[in-house]
Enzyme design. Structure first.
Site, PDB file in Angstrom:
ATOM      1  N   PHE A 126      76.570  37.229  52.257  1.00 34.29           N
ATOM      2  CA  PHE A 126      76.875  38.153  53.357  1.00 34.29           C
ATOM      3  C   PHE A 126      78.362  38.186  53.676  1.00 34.29           C
ATOM      4  O   PHE A 126      78.846  39.132  54.283  1.00 34.29           O
ATOM      5  CB  PHE A 126      76.061  37.779  54.603  1.00 34.29           C
ATOM      6  CG  PHE A 126      76.718  36.795  55.529  1.00 34.29           C
ATOM      7  CD1 PHE A 126      76.581  35.438  55.358  1.00 34.29           C
ATOM      8  CD2 PHE A 126      77.482  37.259  56.598  1.00 34.29           C
ATOM      9  CE1 PHE A 126      77.186  34.539  56.219  1.00 34.29           C
ATOM     10  CE2 PHE A 126      78.088  36.361  57.461  1.00 34.29           C
ATOM     11  CZ  PHE A 126      77.943  35.003  57.274  1.00 34.29           C
ATOM     12  N   LYS A 127      79.113  37.183  53.252  1.00 32.08           N
ATOM     13  CA  LYS A 127      80.527  37.148  53.624  1.00 32.08           C
ATOM     14  C   LYS A 127      81.310  38.311  53.012  1.00 32.08           C
ATOM     15  O   LYS A 127      82.343  38.712  53.524  1.00 32.08           O
ATOM     16  CB  LYS A 127      81.128  35.810  53.241  1.00 32.08           C
ATOM     17  CG  LYS A 127      80.371  34.683  53.962  1.00 32.08           C
ATOM     18  CD  LYS A 127      81.176  33.489  54.266  1.00 32.08           C
ATOM     19  CE  LYS A 127      80.499  32.581  55.273  1.00 32.08           C
ATOM     20  NZ  LYS A 127      79.217  32.014  54.816  1.00 32.08           N
ATOM     21  N   ASP A 128      80.768  38.903  51.928  1.00 31.94           N
ATOM     22  CA  ASP A 128      81.407  40.091  51.355  1.00 31.94           C
ATOM     23  C   ASP A 128      81.486  41.235  52.364  1.00 31.94           C
ATOM     24  O   ASP A 128      82.413  42.048  52.307  1.00 31.94           O
ATOM     25  CB  ASP A 128      80.604  40.603  50.151  1.00 31.94           C
ATOM     26  CG  ASP A 128      80.684  39.671  48.945  1.00 31.94           C
ATOM     27  OD1 ASP A 128      81.750  39.089  48.718  1.00 31.94           O
ATOM     28  OD2 ASP A 128      79.662  39.537  48.244  1.00 31.94           O
TER      29      ASP A 128
END
Ligand SMILES: *Cc1c(COP(=O)(O)O)cnc(C)c1O
Length: 462
Positions: free
Chosen positions: A111-113
């Site tokens: 999810f950090k993308d």
């Protein structure tokens, strides 16, 4: 829009400065001086709009007049074009009232993308305009580093140094960082745990001379632009399930509390949120805090959800500041005390304010394994261990109405844990398969802030 420090001891800055600085000079975290908002009608109108458009609308509220809306819209379009699903963050129904928000369709499968792809474009844009360069120092518990390297590699105005705890992240996680061939990327394997990496980062960021000489910045979830970018999927998923006409609850696998606090931001912007259930693994500092009010560090345990092996949840400082009625001096005393080893006793009123929206639950290793198994047999969906932590918490603490569970990583990012739990190997997306063949590049380093600072100086100077 101006940004103030949670510790009350730094002058207010604009959006661009808050994005580039990361930490405020007094050691606090930036937060908007006043909360912007959306009306119910504006939120209702998000329904059916492309993800990038909602992102530009939310970002626009925080950037104010510092970045042209047309530039924001273009950067959002480019950031989310890097995702391999047209919805960017698709919803998958697991049960009558339980939905998975798949946050892992970006380049590094986590999810950090979602935030990092945008942050890289945003910061390159403002650096270019100001004729400046920056050096990003990044401490990763696994996924931030890969997402940051993916987002910043090859960018003209940024150097990036990614620190990871040696031996405590998965091979796939490591390879997303260490296989980058671009000249502006360096990776450091730190002899310590994630909290040690984070402490080194904080020391470096507090070093004014270093900050000036190399243009030091952070992309950890203490960066407020990342939090804002993460609040976007609370809007898109809630609106898809009937908000603002009915409240939607969330279950969030949590470590540094960036994703959890992004839910609070969405709520402050006007989204009707039911409850945000914070799921921790055995490193349960937040679950304990929401139960008892005592924010007390435990020893870090290694788990199969390593991105959450954290016993100091940086963004809790922002919630503490808000829940204490924005008591800057009180927040400064509490969190500088915590940094030197003391516990924080949350004032009773503040705990009431926090638990009006947040609840916490911790899931041990056996229950995490069982949850991966149960989810597969009940729904046919394979989930990664981080997502399983939130699903297990929700199984024990269901909320009325629809709940969105944030699926924070693709199961293929943690193939050993998933296979051990389910007996099946998750299918590896093509993006990750290619990494296995590329050579790696990283350097071991002691868990020593001085050594890391020297390394950064040399890299930036050479
Ligand atoms: C970073 C991460 C988390 C924790 O998110 P925080 O914002 O630090 O709470 C959870 N799951 C995965 C897969 C992550 O990479």
């Amino acid at each position: 829009m101006r940004y103030i420090s949670t510790r009350g001891g730094s002058p207010p800055v604009g959006f661009v400065e808050a994005v580039l600085a990361g930490l405020a000079p007094d050691g606090g975290l930036y937060i908007p001086e006043t909360w912007p908002g959306f009306t119910r009608e504006e939120i209702a109108a998000f329904a059916g709009r492309p993800y990038a458009e909602v992102a530009a609308a939310v970002l626009g509220r925080f950037a104010g007049d510092e970045i042209a809306q047309g530039d924001l819209a273009r950067m959002c379009r480019e950031a989310y074009a890097a995702f391999d699903h047209p919805a960017v963050v698709p919803l998958v129904q697991l049960g009558s009232d339980v939905f998975l928000a798949e946050l892992f369709h970006g380049p590094s499968l986590a999810f950090k993308d979602v935030a990092m792809q945008l942050l890289a474009r945003l910061s390159d844009h403002v650096l270019e305009r100001a004729g400046r360069t920056q050096t990003i120092l990044c401490a990763t518990s696994g996924d931030t580093g890969g997402a940051a390297v993916e987002a910043f590699r090859g960018r003209a105005n940024t150097r990036i140094v990614a620190m990871f705890p040696d031996g405590r992240i998965s091979e796939v996680q490591r390879r997303f960082m260490t296989t980058a061939v671009e000249d502006n990327v360096r990776c450091l394997a730190v002899a310590g745990d994630f909290d040690a990496c984070q402490a080194i980062l904080k020391t470096a960021l507090a070093d004014a001379e270093l900050q000036r000489s190399v243009g030091l910045s952070a992309v950890n979830s203490i960066n407020f632009a990342r939090i804002v970018a993460q609040s976007v999927y609370y809007f898109t998923t809630a609106v898809a399930l009937g908000a603002p006409h009915r409240p939607v609850s969330f279950a969030v696998p949590s470590g540094n509390f960036g994703d959890g606090f992004a839910g609070y931001v969405a709520h402050r912007l006007g989204l009707p949120v039911g409850r945000i259930l914070i799921g921790t693994n055995a490193n349960d500092i937040l679950a304990r805090t929401f139960r008892t009010g005592l924010y007390a560090r435990g020893t870090v345990a290694e788990t199969q959800s390593p991105a959450m092996d954290i016993q100091s949840a940086s963004n809790f400082e922002r919630l503490f500041f808000e829940a204490t009625g924005r008591d800057g001096p009180g927040t400064a005393t509490a969190f500088s005390g915590f940094a030197s080893g003391r516990d924080i006793v949350t004032p009773p009123d503040a705990l009431v304010a926090m638990t009006a929206i947040f609840a916490g639950a911790s899931t041990d290793e056996a229950a995490t394994t069982r949850e991966m198994q149960l989810t597969l047999s009940e729904t046919g969906e394979m989930v990664d261990p981080h997502t399983a932590v939130a699903l297990s918490a929700l199984r024990r603490h269901p909320a009325p109405g629809p709940t969105v569970v944030l699926a924070t990583a693709h199961p293929a990012k943690f193939p050993e844990a998933v296979q051990a739990a389910t007996g099946r190997a998750p299918e590896t997306p093509a993006r990750a398969r290619a990494l296995a063949e590329r050579p790696e590049r990283f350097e071991p380093i002691a868990a020593d802030a001085g050594k890391v600072s020297d390394y950064v100086r040399t890299f930036a100077g050479g």
